[in-house]
Design an enzyme around this catalytic site. Structure first.
Site, PDB file in Angstrom:
ATOM      1  N   THR A 172     -87.938 -78.039 -21.132  1.00 17.87           N
ATOM      2  CA  THR A 172     -87.555 -76.954 -22.037  1.00 17.87           C
ATOM      3  C   THR A 172     -86.924 -75.824 -21.236  1.00 17.87           C
ATOM      4  O   THR A 172     -87.423 -75.444 -20.183  1.00 17.87           O
ATOM      5  CB  THR A 172     -88.767 -76.410 -22.817  1.00 17.87           C
ATOM      6  OG1 THR A 172     -89.237 -77.425 -23.716  1.00 17.87           O
ATOM      7  CG2 THR A 172     -88.397 -75.183 -23.630  1.00 17.87           C
ATOM      8  N   PHE A 174     -86.112 -71.954 -21.112  1.00 20.22           N
ATOM      9  CA  PHE A 174     -86.530 -70.656 -21.634  1.00 20.22           C
ATOM     10  C   PHE A 174     -85.533 -69.591 -21.189  1.00 20.22           C
ATOM     11  O   PHE A 174     -84.925 -69.704 -20.125  1.00 20.22           O
ATOM     12  CB  PHE A 174     -87.917 -70.271 -21.104  1.00 20.22           C
ATOM     13  CG  PHE A 174     -89.047 -71.107 -21.629  1.00 20.22           C
ATOM     14  CD1 PHE A 174     -89.858 -70.642 -22.655  1.00 20.22           C
ATOM     15  CD2 PHE A 174     -89.322 -72.349 -21.082  1.00 20.22           C
ATOM     16  CE1 PHE A 174     -90.908 -71.405 -23.132  1.00 20.22           C
ATOM     17  CE2 PHE A 174     -90.369 -73.122 -21.551  1.00 20.22           C
ATOM     18  CZ  PHE A 174     -91.169 -72.653 -22.590  1.00 20.22           C
TER      19      PHE A 174
END
Length: 286
Positions: A172, A174
């Site tokens: 992921t 960010f």
């Protein structure tokens, strides 16, 4: 300064882990929603926010592409987190004795193999770490949680199986948000930079092709292009773009000038250092 960084989710979540990895000396503050995490920074209760923007398997994170352009925040950094899930249960419980596994819908979808292998019934929870807290509170050995490794220690659970995600490359991205300010001068920033911006293409034939053509003719690399509709009329499309470089770089400046001819509402959401993960990934494909 508050020395606090806000994030959406409960303690022990992946967002919490991203905060502690990148800013180990800051106090990570959990928030119930993305809006609450944004508000803490806008109101001065936190210096930064750590917000997931896209996942290598699930794609973009819902709502962020809408919330970010309308906020009073700007992107000042990025962080890539390798997503790991453990199967957690009460101390002394076993996988064989369990019947349900609880977690966020994305976590359940990313750990299908172990769920099928042990014929567990998946139950959707609002948050990965929140499902670990619920398993602790229920005190029922037949209920398990799929959660990040940090959640086990926080909620007094045992890891019955570790690293159970189906795809070991699950990552992921960010973005780190701060209160809006002038973008730092090019001379004060490192060589490898990312600039994120949003724009609406004019509703005329070939507008997007012509708008993006300026990046190509000026040798500016686009690393991300997302589109989404604005309003209910389905007549205006907004695009979120990541490019390599700073607005003061001559190629980027010329590309933005060309972009202005075929778009409106161009907003630069931030120019910030490219993460080591991004640089290493690019280098591996060169």
């Amino acid at each position: 300064m508050s020395n606090k960084i806000s994030y959406q989710g409960e303690a022990g979540s992946n967002s919490n882990m991203a905060c502690t990895e990148l800013f180990p000396d800051m106090e990570a503050v959990p928030c119930a929603s993305f809006e609450d995490a944004f508000s803490m920074v806008e109101n001065g209760e936190a210096d930064l926010a750590m917000i997931p923007i896209e996942n290598s398997l699930a794609g973009r994170v819902a709502d962020i592409h809408v919330l970010l352009p309308e906020s009073e925040l700007q992107i000042v950094g990025e962080h890539y987190l390798r997503i790991r899930f453990d199967l957690l249960g009460l101390p002394g419980s076993t996988i064989e004795g369990a019947s349900e596994v609880h977690s966020h819908i994305h976590a359940l979808g990313q750990c299908r193999k172990i769920i099928r292998e042990h014929q567990l019934t998946p139950v959707i929870a609002g948050d990965t770490a929140g499902s670990a807290r619920e398993v602790r509170d229920w005190n029922d050995p037949t209920k398990l949680s799929l959660a990040p490794p940090l959640a086990a220690a926080l909620y007094g659970l045992e890891a019955l199986a570790t690293g159970v995600e189906d795809d070991q490359t699950n990552t992921t991205r960010f973005v780190v948000l701060a209160r809006k300010q002038d973008i730092p001068a090019r001379s004060s920033m490192p060589a490898s930079l990312v600039t994120t911006l949003v724009f609406q293409a004019r509703n005329v034939p070939s507008a997007l092709y012509k708008a993006l053509g300026g990046f190509a003719t000026n040798g500016v690399n686009l690393t991300r292009l997302e589109s989404y509709m604005v309003g209910s009329g389905f007549a205006a499309t907004t695009f979120m773009v990541d490019i390599e470089g700073h607005p003061d770089d001559l190629p980027v400046r010329r590309a933005l000038e060309e972009l202005d001819f075929f778009t409106w509402e161009i907003k630069i959401l931030g120019s910030y250092p490219a993460s080591e993960h991004r640089q290493n990934t690019v280098a591996s494909f060169v």
